[in-house]
Write an enzyme that holds these catalytic residues in place. Sequence first.
Site, PDB file in Angstrom:
ATOM      1  N   PRO A 102       6.440  19.995  24.063  1.00 48.31           N
ATOM      2  CA  PRO A 102       5.004  20.264  23.986  1.00 48.31           C
ATOM      3  C   PRO A 102       4.315  19.364  22.964  1.00 48.31           C
ATOM      4  O   PRO A 102       4.865  19.105  21.884  1.00 48.31           O
ATOM      5  CB  PRO A 102       4.921  21.726  23.549  1.00 48.31           C
ATOM      6  N   GLY A 106       4.323  20.522  16.680  1.00 45.16           N
ATOM      7  CA  GLY A 106       5.284  20.461  15.584  1.00 45.16           C
ATOM      8  C   GLY A 106       6.706  20.215  16.034  1.00 45.16           C
ATOM      9  O   GLY A 106       7.644  20.368  15.254  1.00 45.16           O
ATOM     10  N   GLY A 108       7.737  17.250  17.342  1.00 49.12           N
ATOM     11  CA  GLY A 108       8.059  15.817  17.286  1.00 49.12           C
ATOM     12  C   GLY A 108       7.925  15.103  18.616  1.00 49.12           C
ATOM     13  O   GLY A 108       8.647  14.129  18.865  1.00 49.12           O
ATOM     14  N   SER A 109       7.004  15.536  19.469  1.00 46.40           N
ATOM     15  CA  SER A 109       6.895  14.908  20.789  1.00 46.40           C
ATOM     16  C   SER A 109       6.561  13.418  20.664  1.00 46.40           C
ATOM     17  O   SER A 109       7.146  12.589  21.368  1.00 46.40           O
ATOM     18  CB  SER A 109       5.868  15.619  21.670  1.00 46.40           C
ATOM     19  N   ALA A 111       7.179  11.277  18.193  1.00 49.23           N
ATOM     20  CA  ALA A 111       8.328  10.493  17.702  1.00 49.23           C
ATOM     21  C   ALA A 111       9.374  10.341  18.802  1.00 49.23           C
ATOM     22  O   ALA A 111       9.972   9.266  18.965  1.00 49.23           O
ATOM     23  CB  ALA A 111       8.940  11.174  16.480  1.00 49.23           C
ATOM     24  N   ASP A 155      10.478  12.848  10.800  1.00 48.09           N
ATOM     25  CA  ASP A 155      10.480  13.022  12.261  1.00 48.09           C
ATOM     26  C   ASP A 155      11.228  11.888  12.960  1.00 48.09           C
ATOM     27  O   ASP A 155      12.103  12.123  13.796  1.00 48.09           O
ATOM     28  CB  ASP A 155       9.041  13.065  12.805  1.00 48.09           C
TER      29      ASP A 155
HETATM   30  O1  PMV Z   1       4.929  16.362  13.361  1.00 50.58           O
HETATM   31  P1  PMV Z   1       5.099  17.695  12.744  1.00 50.58           P
HETATM   32  O2  PMV Z   1       4.111  18.708  13.148  1.00 50.58           O
HETATM   33  O3  PMV Z   1       6.518  18.173  12.843  1.00 50.58           O
HETATM   34  O4  PMV Z   1       4.837  17.521  11.153  1.00 50.58           O
HETATM   35  C1  PMV Z   1       5.531  16.602  10.427  1.00 50.58           C
HETATM   36  C2  PMV Z   1       5.935  17.148   9.118  1.00 50.58           C
HETATM   37  C3  PMV Z   1       5.009  16.890   7.967  1.00 50.58           C
HETATM   38  O5  PMV Z   1       5.790  17.136   6.800  1.00 50.58           O
HETATM   39  C4  PMV Z   1       3.842  17.866   7.980  1.00 50.58           C
HETATM   40  C5  PMV Z   1       4.464  15.472   7.932  1.00 50.58           C
HETATM   41  C6  PMV Z   1       5.515  14.413   7.634  1.00 50.58           C
HETATM   42  O6  PMV Z   1       5.230  13.253   7.882  1.00 50.58           O
HETATM   43  O7  PMV Z   1       6.604  14.746   7.139  1.00 50.58           O
END
Ligand code: PMV
Length: 320
Positions: A102, A106, A108-109, A111, A155
């Site tokens: 999704p 959060g 990591g889609s 990346a 990520d």
């Molecule tokens: O992409 P997400 O939603 O998993 O967020 C990444 C994690 C953060 O610590 C908020 C940002 C980062 O670059 O580490």
Amino acid sequence: MIDFNPVSKASAPGKIILFGEHAVVYGRPAIAAPVSQIRASASVVYSSSNLCFLVAPDLNRLDRLQDLPEDNPLARAVWLVVKAANLWEPPGVTIRVHSQIPIASGMGSGAAITAAIIRALAKHLQREDLQSNEMVSALTYEVEKIYHGTPSGIDNTVVAYEQPIYFVRQSPKNRIEPFTVAAPLRFVVADTGVRSSTKVAVGNVRRQYNEQPAKFAKIFDECGRIAQEARQAIEAGDVAKVGQLMTENHAWLQKMTVSSPELDKLVDTALQAGALGAKLSGAGRGGNMLALVADEEMETNVTTALQNAGAKNILTTILT
Ligand code: PMV
């Protein structure tokens, strides 16, 4: 003349952050793990024309690489490989991407899609050197800047290495340590259904940190301590302690203002249903939360409670 592979495929997993999101941007340790059952994939098909196309059927898009703007993340991934491979121009290929992860939740889609494109294209070009975990992670990091603004690097690292990692952002080289999981950790992952921009959340924390540096440094320190203790608990097989630390981490994330009523509701619901611990995962303000459960029975109870509380896309992932 190099005989390129006619079809090259690669994929990369989703990820969850177990401990230390946001604080990791400020050099505190964090722990993340891949979620291998949901993945992004890319396939590169050789085309007789000398043009490069990007196809994303999920998004209903078909674009010529050259027509995409500089800050298009998929295009950036391709250009980075073209540059790293010292090509004069992009190869004549069609790159098709698909993701089960999704978006903006959060997991990591972004990346994962980037890492899949980089690996598939490097394979097509028969460039072993561009397929190493280190290289895929480094190139993915460059694209993460578009999504995140100031990414910590966690990520891209976890999706490229596809293993649980203890991560510290530092120079000249980030600390990336795989660790042993002495007793399996069973996580229920649930989505609030609220999309949230990592860039906005990270920018907002940055603004608050600038306004109240001492307060936020203390919050980040606590999150870092929790991540350190969590690693020890995971290595010792102390599952109950891991759960406690998750709930504690959530409280600090609330103080950081990155939780939301929807996230808090799902965290409370999971705890009331008997979870050993629960917290938001990722940038927050929406997206996913995690609950640690001891066994299948607890998993069923927590999953049912989360469903009744309105959670979306519930899945279980076991860290071993
Ligand atoms: O992409 P997400 O939603 O998993 O967020 C990444 C994690 C953060 O610590 C908020 C940002 C980062 O670059 O580490």
